[in-house]
Design a protein around this motif. Structure first.
Motif, PDB file in Angstrom:
ATOM      1  N   ASN A  80      66.043 -49.249  71.050  1.00  0.00           N
ATOM      2  CA  ASN A  80      66.455 -48.183  71.964  1.00  0.00           C
ATOM      3  C   ASN A  80      67.775 -48.514  72.643  1.00  0.00           C
ATOM      4  O   ASN A  80      68.628 -47.644  72.819  1.00  0.00           O
ATOM      5  CB  ASN A  80      65.374 -47.927  73.012  1.00  0.00           C
ATOM      6  CG  ASN A  80      64.156 -47.253  72.435  1.00  0.00           C
ATOM      7  OD1 ASN A  80      64.198 -46.642  71.376  1.00  0.00           O
ATOM      8  ND2 ASN A  80      63.036 -47.381  73.129  1.00  0.00           N
ATOM      9  N   VAL A  81      67.939 -49.775  73.030  1.00  0.00           N
ATOM     10  CA  VAL A  81      69.197 -50.203  73.657  1.00  0.00           C
ATOM     11  C   VAL A  81      70.342 -50.061  72.661  1.00  0.00           C
ATOM     12  O   VAL A  81      71.408 -49.522  72.990  1.00  0.00           O
ATOM     13  CB  VAL A  81      69.097 -51.649  74.191  1.00  0.00           C
ATOM     14  CG1 VAL A  81      70.467 -52.191  74.591  1.00  0.00           C
ATOM     15  CG2 VAL A  81      68.147 -51.708  75.373  1.00  0.00           C
ATOM     16  N   MET A  82      70.124 -50.510  71.436  1.00  0.00           N
ATOM     17  CA  MET A  82      71.158 -50.402  70.414  1.00  0.00           C
ATOM     18  C   MET A  82      71.509 -48.934  70.166  1.00  0.00           C
ATOM     19  O   MET A  82      72.693 -48.574  70.077  1.00  0.00           O
ATOM     20  CB  MET A  82      70.711 -51.052  69.109  1.00  0.00           C
ATOM     21  CG  MET A  82      71.799 -51.074  68.053  1.00  0.00           C
ATOM     22  SD  MET A  82      71.376 -52.009  66.570  1.00  0.00           S
ATOM     23  CE  MET A  82      69.978 -51.098  65.956  1.00  0.00           C
ATOM     24  N   GLY A  83      70.500 -48.092  70.085  1.00  0.00           N
ATOM     25  CA  GLY A  83      70.744 -46.658  69.906  1.00  0.00           C
ATOM     26  C   GLY A  83      71.516 -46.072  71.070  1.00  0.00           C
ATOM     27  O   GLY A  83      72.383 -45.215  70.884  1.00  0.00           O
ATOM     28  N   PHE A  87      73.708 -47.646  72.988  1.00  0.00           N
ATOM     29  CA  PHE A  87      75.106 -48.051  72.891  1.00  0.00           C
ATOM     30  C   PHE A  87      75.834 -47.274  71.803  1.00  0.00           C
ATOM     31  O   PHE A  87      76.995 -46.904  71.959  1.00  0.00           O
ATOM     32  CB  PHE A  87      75.235 -49.551  72.657  1.00  0.00           C
ATOM     33  CG  PHE A  87      75.022 -50.361  73.900  1.00  0.00           C
ATOM     34  CD1 PHE A  87      75.820 -50.185  75.014  1.00  0.00           C
ATOM     35  CD2 PHE A  87      74.008 -51.299  73.969  1.00  0.00           C
ATOM     36  CE1 PHE A  87      75.640 -50.920  76.171  1.00  0.00           C
ATOM     37  CE2 PHE A  87      73.813 -52.047  75.116  1.00  0.00           C
ATOM     38  CZ  PHE A  87      74.611 -51.855  76.227  1.00  0.00           C
ATOM     39  N   MET A  88      75.129 -46.999  70.705  1.00  0.00           N
ATOM     40  CA  MET A  88      75.737 -46.205  69.637  1.00  0.00           C
ATOM     41  C   MET A  88      76.021 -44.783  70.142  1.00  0.00           C
ATOM     42  O   MET A  88      77.063 -44.211  69.848  1.00  0.00           O
ATOM     43  CB  MET A  88      74.817 -46.157  68.416  1.00  0.00           C
ATOM     44  CG  MET A  88      74.525 -47.510  67.811  1.00  0.00           C
ATOM     45  SD  MET A  88      75.857 -48.158  66.840  1.00  0.00           S
ATOM     46  CE  MET A  88      75.668 -47.174  65.392  1.00  0.00           C
ATOM     47  N   ILE A 112      76.547 -43.892  73.268  1.00  0.00           N
ATOM     48  CA  ILE A 112      77.664 -43.956  74.215  1.00  0.00           C
ATOM     49  C   ILE A 112      78.989 -44.028  73.476  1.00  0.00           C
ATOM     50  O   ILE A 112      79.965 -43.398  73.877  1.00  0.00           O
ATOM     51  CB  ILE A 112      77.504 -45.157  75.176  1.00  0.00           C
ATOM     52  CG1 ILE A 112      76.372 -44.880  76.163  1.00  0.00           C
ATOM     53  CG2 ILE A 112      78.791 -45.437  75.932  1.00  0.00           C
ATOM     54  CD1 ILE A 112      76.000 -46.048  77.031  1.00  0.00           C
ATOM     55  N   ALA A 113      79.008 -44.779  72.390  1.00  0.00           N
ATOM     56  CA  ALA A 113      80.244 -44.867  71.596  1.00  0.00           C
ATOM     57  C   ALA A 113      80.635 -43.503  71.056  1.00  0.00           C
ATOM     58  O   ALA A 113      81.816 -43.171  70.965  1.00  0.00           O
ATOM     59  CB  ALA A 113      80.064 -45.859  70.450  1.00  0.00           C
ATOM     60  N   GLY A 114      79.645 -42.686  70.728  1.00  0.00           N
ATOM     61  CA  GLY A 114      79.927 -41.364  70.187  1.00  0.00           C
ATOM     62  C   GLY A 114      80.217 -40.324  71.242  1.00  0.00           C
ATOM     63  O   GLY A 114      80.861 -39.306  70.954  1.00  0.00           O
ATOM     64  N   ALA A 115      79.751 -40.538  72.454  1.00  0.00           N
ATOM     65  CA  ALA A 115      79.944 -39.560  73.530  1.00  0.00           C
ATOM     66  C   ALA A 115      80.160 -40.304  74.845  1.00  0.00           C
ATOM     67  O   ALA A 115      79.303 -40.287  75.733  1.00  0.00           O
ATOM     68  CB  ALA A 115      78.740 -38.642  73.618  1.00  0.00           C
ATOM     69  N   PRO A 116      81.300 -40.970  74.984  1.00  0.00           N
ATOM     70  CA  PRO A 116      81.508 -41.835  76.154  1.00  0.00           C
ATOM     71  C   PRO A 116      81.532 -41.105  77.502  1.00  0.00           C
ATOM     72  O   PRO A 116      81.313 -41.739  78.536  1.00  0.00           O
ATOM     73  CB  PRO A 116      82.848 -42.504  75.871  1.00  0.00           C
ATOM     74  CG  PRO A 116      83.523 -41.629  74.884  1.00  0.00           C
ATOM     75  CD  PRO A 116      82.436 -40.970  74.087  1.00  0.00           C
ATOM     76  N   ASP A 117      81.757 -39.804  77.507  1.00  0.00           N
ATOM     77  CA  ASP A 117      81.832 -39.065  78.773  1.00  0.00           C
ATOM     78  C   ASP A 117      80.555 -38.299  79.092  1.00  0.00           C
ATOM     79  O   ASP A 117      80.499 -37.582  80.089  1.00  0.00           O
ATOM     80  CB  ASP A 117      83.018 -38.103  78.743  1.00  0.00           C
ATOM     81  CG  ASP A 117      84.347 -38.830  78.627  1.00  0.00           C
ATOM     82  OD1 ASP A 117      84.475 -39.919  79.212  1.00  0.00           O
ATOM     83  OD2 ASP A 117      85.238 -38.304  77.952  1.00  0.00           O
ATOM     84  N   ALA A 165      70.770 -44.452  78.019  1.00  0.00           N
ATOM     85  CA  ALA A 165      71.034 -45.847  77.659  1.00  0.00           C
ATOM     86  C   ALA A 165      70.640 -46.773  78.807  1.00  0.00           C
ATOM     87  O   ALA A 165      70.065 -47.844  78.576  1.00  0.00           O
ATOM     88  CB  ALA A 165      72.505 -46.029  77.300  1.00  0.00           C
ATOM     89  N   ASN A 166      70.917 -46.354  80.029  1.00  0.00           N
ATOM     90  CA  ASN A 166      70.538 -47.150  81.192  1.00  0.00           C
ATOM     91  C   ASN A 166      69.020 -47.288  81.273  1.00  0.00           C
ATOM     92  O   ASN A 166      68.495 -48.363  81.572  1.00  0.00           O
ATOM     93  CB  ASN A 166      71.101 -46.517  82.466  1.00  0.00           C
ATOM     94  CG  ASN A 166      70.893 -47.385  83.674  1.00  0.00           C
ATOM     95  OD1 ASN A 166      71.055 -48.603  83.616  1.00  0.00           O
ATOM     96  ND2 ASN A 166      70.529 -46.772  84.793  1.00  0.00           N
TER      97      ASN A 166
END
Length: 54
Positions: free
Chosen positions: A16-19, A21-22, A24-29, A37-38
């Protein structure tokens, strides 16, 4: 809870944590993505603390 169950829950939490971060990388805003993710990080932290007896 058996050791196998604990390992499985921690493994799932890590995924879940890895997902998160992935995502967030795709939608940082995207605030919702960051909150999800938190939540995944908090879940993993709680599991690790429980295992450590903290």
């Amino acid at each position: 809870m058996t050791e196998e169950e604990v390992v499985a829950r921690i493994g799932a939490a890590c995924q879940n944590v890895m997902g998160g971060f992935m995502a967030i990388a795709g939608a940082p805003d995207d605030v919702a993505v960051a909150e999800q993710a938190n939540g995944a990080l908090r879940e993993l932290d709680a599991l690790m603390r429980a295992v450590a007896g903290v």
